[in-house]
Design an enzyme around this catalytic site. Structure first.
Site, PDB file in Angstrom:
ATOM      1  N   SER A  29      21.237  38.917  31.154  1.00 20.76           N
ATOM      2  CA  SER A  29      22.483  38.549  31.794  1.00 20.76           C
ATOM      3  C   SER A  29      22.743  36.988  31.523  1.00 20.76           C
ATOM      4  O   SER A  29      23.398  36.398  31.889  1.00 20.76           O
ATOM      5  CB  SER A  29      22.725  38.905  33.309  1.00 20.76           C
ATOM      6  OG  SER A  29      21.594  38.687  33.955  1.00 20.76           O
ATOM      7  N   ASN A 116      17.544  40.823  44.256  1.00 22.55           N
ATOM      8  CA  ASN A 116      18.877  41.562  44.739  1.00 22.55           C
ATOM      9  C   ASN A 116      19.428  40.537  45.840  1.00 22.55           C
ATOM     10  O   ASN A 116      20.847  40.358  45.996  1.00 22.55           O
ATOM     11  CB  ASN A 116      18.533  42.849  45.424  1.00 22.55           C
ATOM     12  CG  ASN A 116      17.930  43.682  44.426  1.00 22.55           C
ATOM     13  OD1 ASN A 116      18.036  43.294  43.242  1.00 22.55           O
ATOM     14  ND2 ASN A 116      17.525  44.914  44.866  1.00 22.55           N
ATOM     15  N   THR A 161      71.000  37.430  40.920  1.00 22.94           N
ATOM     16  CA  THR A 161      70.326  38.962  41.082  1.00 22.94           C
ATOM     17  C   THR A 161      70.612  39.938  39.885  1.00 22.94           C
ATOM     18  O   THR A 161      71.741  39.429  39.115  1.00 22.94           O
ATOM     19  CB  THR A 161      70.926  39.485  42.392  1.00 22.94           C
ATOM     20  OG1 THR A 161      72.429  39.712  41.988  1.00 22.94           O
ATOM     21  CG2 THR A 161      71.033  38.752  43.481  1.00 22.94           C
ATOM     22  N   HIS A 162      69.868  40.558  39.462  1.00 24.81           N
ATOM     23  CA  HIS A 162      69.754  41.337  38.236  1.00 24.81           C
ATOM     24  C   HIS A 162      70.009  40.448  36.992  1.00 24.81           C
ATOM     25  O   HIS A 162      70.523  40.850  35.966  1.00 24.81           O
ATOM     26  CB  HIS A 162      71.040  42.303  38.363  1.00 24.81           C
ATOM     27  CG  HIS A 162      71.199  43.183  39.483  1.00 24.81           C
ATOM     28  ND1 HIS A 162      70.487  44.292  39.650  1.00 24.81           N
ATOM     29  CD2 HIS A 162      71.808  42.757  40.692  1.00 24.81           C
ATOM     30  CE1 HIS A 162      70.666  44.929  40.854  1.00 24.81           C
ATOM     31  NE2 HIS A 162      71.649  43.867  41.491  1.00 24.81           N
ATOM     32  N   ASN A 291      58.297  26.039  21.015  1.00 26.38           N
ATOM     33  CA  ASN A 291      58.050  27.301  21.687  1.00 26.38           C
ATOM     34  C   ASN A 291      57.169  27.120  23.063  1.00 26.38           C
ATOM     35  O   ASN A 291      56.391  26.068  23.161  1.00 26.38           O
ATOM     36  CB  ASN A 291      57.213  28.266  21.163  1.00 26.38           C
ATOM     37  CG  ASN A 291      57.752  28.810  19.543  1.00 26.38           C
ATOM     38  OD1 ASN A 291      59.041  28.891  19.684  1.00 26.38           O
ATOM     39  ND2 ASN A 291      56.860  28.979  18.786  1.00 26.38           N
ATOM     40  N   GLU A 296      54.337  31.079  28.121  1.00 29.35           N
ATOM     41  CA  GLU A 296      53.821  32.347  27.786  1.00 29.35           C
ATOM     42  C   GLU A 296      52.472  32.684  28.093  1.00 29.35           C
ATOM     43  O   GLU A 296      52.416  33.888  28.418  1.00 29.35           O
ATOM     44  CB  GLU A 296      54.198  32.150  26.439  1.00 29.35           C
ATOM     45  CG  GLU A 296      55.749  32.045  25.990  1.00 29.35           C
ATOM     46  CD  GLU A 296      55.960  31.978  24.421  1.00 29.35           C
ATOM     47  OE1 GLU A 296      56.010  33.046  23.986  1.00 29.35           O
ATOM     48  OE2 GLU A 296      55.879  30.861  23.969  1.00 29.35           O
ATOM     49  N   TYR A 323      21.411  48.159  46.376  1.00 34.14           N
ATOM     50  CA  TYR A 323      21.838  47.492  44.942  1.00 34.14           C
ATOM     51  C   TYR A 323      21.780  48.587  43.875  1.00 34.14           C
ATOM     52  O   TYR A 323      20.653  49.307  43.544  1.00 34.14           O
ATOM     53  CB  TYR A 323      20.796  46.308  44.844  1.00 34.14           C
ATOM     54  CG  TYR A 323      20.996  45.689  43.456  1.00 34.14           C
ATOM     55  CD1 TYR A 323      21.887  44.575  43.272  1.00 34.14           C
ATOM     56  CD2 TYR A 323      20.121  46.210  42.176  1.00 34.14           C
ATOM     57  CE1 TYR A 323      22.038  43.956  41.949  1.00 34.14           C
ATOM     58  CE2 TYR A 323      20.605  45.505  41.097  1.00 34.14           C
ATOM     59  CZ  TYR A 323      21.329  44.601  41.002  1.00 34.14           C
ATOM     60  OH  TYR A 323      21.621  43.844  39.594  1.00 34.14           O
ATOM     61  N   GLN A 328      25.275  43.732  38.246  1.00 35.22           N
ATOM     62  CA  GLN A 328      25.265  42.562  37.174  1.00 35.22           C
ATOM     63  C   GLN A 328      26.660  42.354  36.314  1.00 35.22           C
ATOM     64  O   GLN A 328      26.942  41.335  35.865  1.00 35.22           O
ATOM     65  CB  GLN A 328      24.192  42.810  36.135  1.00 35.22           C
ATOM     66  CG  GLN A 328      23.896  41.782  35.104  1.00 35.22           C
ATOM     67  CD  GLN A 328      22.426  42.022  34.543  1.00 35.22           C
ATOM     68  OE1 GLN A 328      21.433  41.696  35.127  1.00 35.22           O
ATOM     69  NE2 GLN A 328      22.493  42.346  33.266  1.00 35.22           N
ATOM     70  N   LYS A 331      29.903  39.764  37.411  1.00 40.66           N
ATOM     71  CA  LYS A 331      30.103  38.080  36.996  1.00 40.66           C
ATOM     72  C   LYS A 331      31.176  37.899  35.982  1.00 40.66           C
ATOM     73  O   LYS A 331      31.877  36.851  36.412  1.00 40.66           O
ATOM     74  CB  LYS A 331      28.616  37.640  36.596  1.00 40.66           C
ATOM     75  CG  LYS A 331      27.762  37.607  37.734  1.00 40.66           C
ATOM     76  CD  LYS A 331      26.208  37.494  37.403  1.00 40.66           C
ATOM     77  CE  LYS A 331      25.337  37.983  38.196  1.00 40.66           C
ATOM     78  NZ  LYS A 331      25.317  39.458  38.573  1.00 40.66           N
TER      79      LYS A 331
HETATM   80  N1  ARG Z   1      20.764  39.841  36.892  1.00 37.03           N
HETATM   81  C1  ARG Z   1      20.515  40.719  38.164  1.00 37.03           C
HETATM   82  C2  ARG Z   1      22.323  40.865  38.654  1.00 37.03           C
HETATM   83  O1  ARG Z   1      22.992  40.116  38.266  1.00 37.03           O
HETATM   84  C3  ARG Z   1      19.731  40.260  39.206  1.00 37.03           C
HETATM   85  C4  ARG Z   1      19.296  41.179  40.024  1.00 37.03           C
HETATM   86  C5  ARG Z   1      18.522  42.286  39.549  1.00 37.03           C
HETATM   87  N2  ARG Z   1      17.868  43.143  40.309  1.00 37.03           N
HETATM   88  C6  ARG Z   1      17.260  44.192  40.127  1.00 37.03           C
HETATM   89  N3  ARG Z   1      16.889  45.021  40.846  1.00 37.03           N
HETATM   90  N4  ARG Z   1      17.161  44.512  38.723  1.00 37.03           N
HETATM   91  O2  ARG Z   1      22.443  41.594  39.286  1.00 37.03           O
END
Ligand code: ARG
Length: 468
Positions: A29, A116, A161-162, A291, A296, A323, A328, A331
């Site tokens: 990530s 986590n 309206t409309h 434009n 838009e 978790y 992940q 994000k």
């Molecule tokens: N990159 C992970 C996330 O965004 C961090 C947490 C990872 N935790 C794990 N148990 N693999 O969630």
């Protein structure tokens, strides 16, 4: 030292083969979560201070961690930090560098914590700042909206309206409708912020930790209002992010309505406004084109923010406690919604400040073409005793006659009007003019310029009470 084939990974002790390049890319990530680095560092420093205070790590360890973090901060700010996909995410990237810089103290930082609760804390800190940024921009945008409404408080325009001309309003009154929508959006962001502002750290992986931690201290250090009460909930739920995307979605829905109107208003057939060139682009083939790209695109970007909300709702749905790596994926939609709303607010604040030029003559022409004061004539007759339904029918005849003649209602002669009802007298013209129609709607929430000006004063106060 770990000597397994997967030993490049922090967690590789029990693994006997490395992941493929594809799996590495699939599970990493860092490409998108590195933007959390500042908040990750803040949370780590607060955690380290707590560990030292509780005697879990030494004062020397804390000093080393702080020294290392200072170096890393400079490296990142100067663009010298080497982000590595081999280190999966922002957390491992920072921790590995810290350990390289300060040795064992860096390895002790993760005591009593898990990625986590770490990542849940980072997102909340990041989002809290993001919401504060949005609220500041919303304040600027709303002030620009109010200022424009004030300049045009008495400028008559057709209310629709409309999408058909209905009754006269003023441009200021019309804009204040948007002020109300965006004020509620502000309330939603503030309300959401309260629930974002809770500390997950201390939940560790899912069950808490056996170290004698002080969660209240960390919460206070990071400016959180309180701690998340349950460790399983703290690491796993992302409802605060969903709520935020819901607030963003409604905001964008409101922006899309305003955008649609701007597009319509600047169509030459309507011509109510002129949009400054810097918010428009031309065509590669048609030289005459100008434009309305910004409105838009804002209308279009509403779709992606709604998509972000649905993505997060679907991501969270049916996830078992606690978790799961699914999270992940929270994000990118979250950042996308935040970025889109932030940029949209910036550009709209600028656009409303001096980018929208009003064409009062075009609005007045449309009012006349649309017989916008027909209801006023019906009300005039009803006030003289004609049952409203009958008055409605009589005025229908007047409109038909005016249309055939190509005249506005107020341009008909008294004798012509009296042919439809003997109750009509010379005072009818006060009701038939746009100004008369507006002035008559003189109650709170009504379109009379006097009321619009009073509403503007209240709007400033309400905005200050909410956002200042
Ligand atoms: N990159 C992970 C996330 O965004 C961090 C947490 C990872 N935790 C794990 N148990 N693999 O969630």
């Amino acid at each position: 030292m770990n000597s397994s084939p997967a030993s490049q990974y922090t967690w590789a002790g029990r693994f006997s083969e490395p992941v493929s390049g594809l799996v590495k890319r699939y599970t990493a990530s860092v490409a998108f979560d590195q933007r959390l680095w500042r908040h990750d560092m803040l949370a780590s420093l607060a955690h380290a201070r707590m560990l030292a205070r509780q005697g879990i790590i030494s004062a020397q360890d804390l000093a080393d961690i702080e020294r290392g973090m200072d170096i890393i901060r400079l490296e990142i700010e100067n663009g010298q930090f080497q982000w590595s996909i081999d280190l999966e995410d922002v957390h491992f990237n920072l921790e590995k560098r810290l350990t390289a810089l300060v040795g064992d103290a860096g390895k002790r930082l993760h005591t009593g914590r898990s990625r986590n609760d770490q990542v849940a804390t980072d997102i909340r800190l990041y989002l809290r700042d993001g919401i504060d940024g949005i609220l500041a921009l919303l304040n600027a945008f709303q002030n620009a909206l109010i200022a424009l409404a004030e300049r045009e408080a008495a400028t008559p325009m057709p209310g629709f309206t409309h999408l058909q001309v209905a009754q006269p309003v003023t441009f200021g009154h019309h804009l204040l409708a948007y002020f109300e929508m965006f004020l509620r959006d502000g309330e939603r962001f503030i309300d959401c912020r309260r629930r974002v502002n809770r500390l997950p750290l201390g939940a560790a992986a899912l069950a808490g930790t056996s170290y004698p931690i002080d969660r209240a201290f960390v919460a206070a250090e990071l400016g959180f209002e309180a701690v998340c009460e349950n460790s399983l909930d703290a690491v796993s739920d992302r409802d605060f992010a969903i709520e935020f995307c819901a607030a963003c979605s409604l905001f964008m829905t409101h922006i899309s309505r305003l955008s649609e109107e701007l597009v319509l208003w600047m169509n030459p057939r309507v011509g109510f406004v002129r949009l400054a060139d810097r918010f428009c682009t031309g065509s590669s083939i048609m030289p005459q084109k100008k434009n309305p790209d910004v409105p838009e695109l804002a209308r279009g970007k509403t779709g992606r923010v709604h998509g972000d909300l649905v993505a997060l709702l679907t991501l969270m749905k049916a996830q078992p406690l606690a978790y799961n790596k699914d999270n992940q994926e929270d994000k990118e939609p979250l950042f996308d919604a935040l970025d889109t709303v932030t940029d949209t607010l910036r550009i709209f604040a600028d656009m409303l400040t001096d980018g929208v030029h009003i064409r009062a003559d075009a609005m007045r022409y449309a009012l006349q073409q649309g017989f916008a004061t027909a209801t006023d004539l019906a009300d005039y007759l009803a006030k003289k005793g004609v049952p409203f339904r009958d008055a409605h029918a009589i005025v229908g005849g007047v409109v038909k006659a005016a249309e055939q003649k190509g005249a506005a209602l107020s341009e008909l002669a008294l004798a012509e009007l009296q042919a439809f009802s003997p109750l009509i007298e010379n005072d009818v013209f006060a009701a038939l003019t746009v100004e008369g129609s507006l002035a008559a709607r003189n109650h709170i929430g009504g379109a009379a310029p006097e009321q619009v000006n009073a509403a503007i004063l209240r709007a400033r106060k309400r905005l200050n009470a909410l956002l200042a």
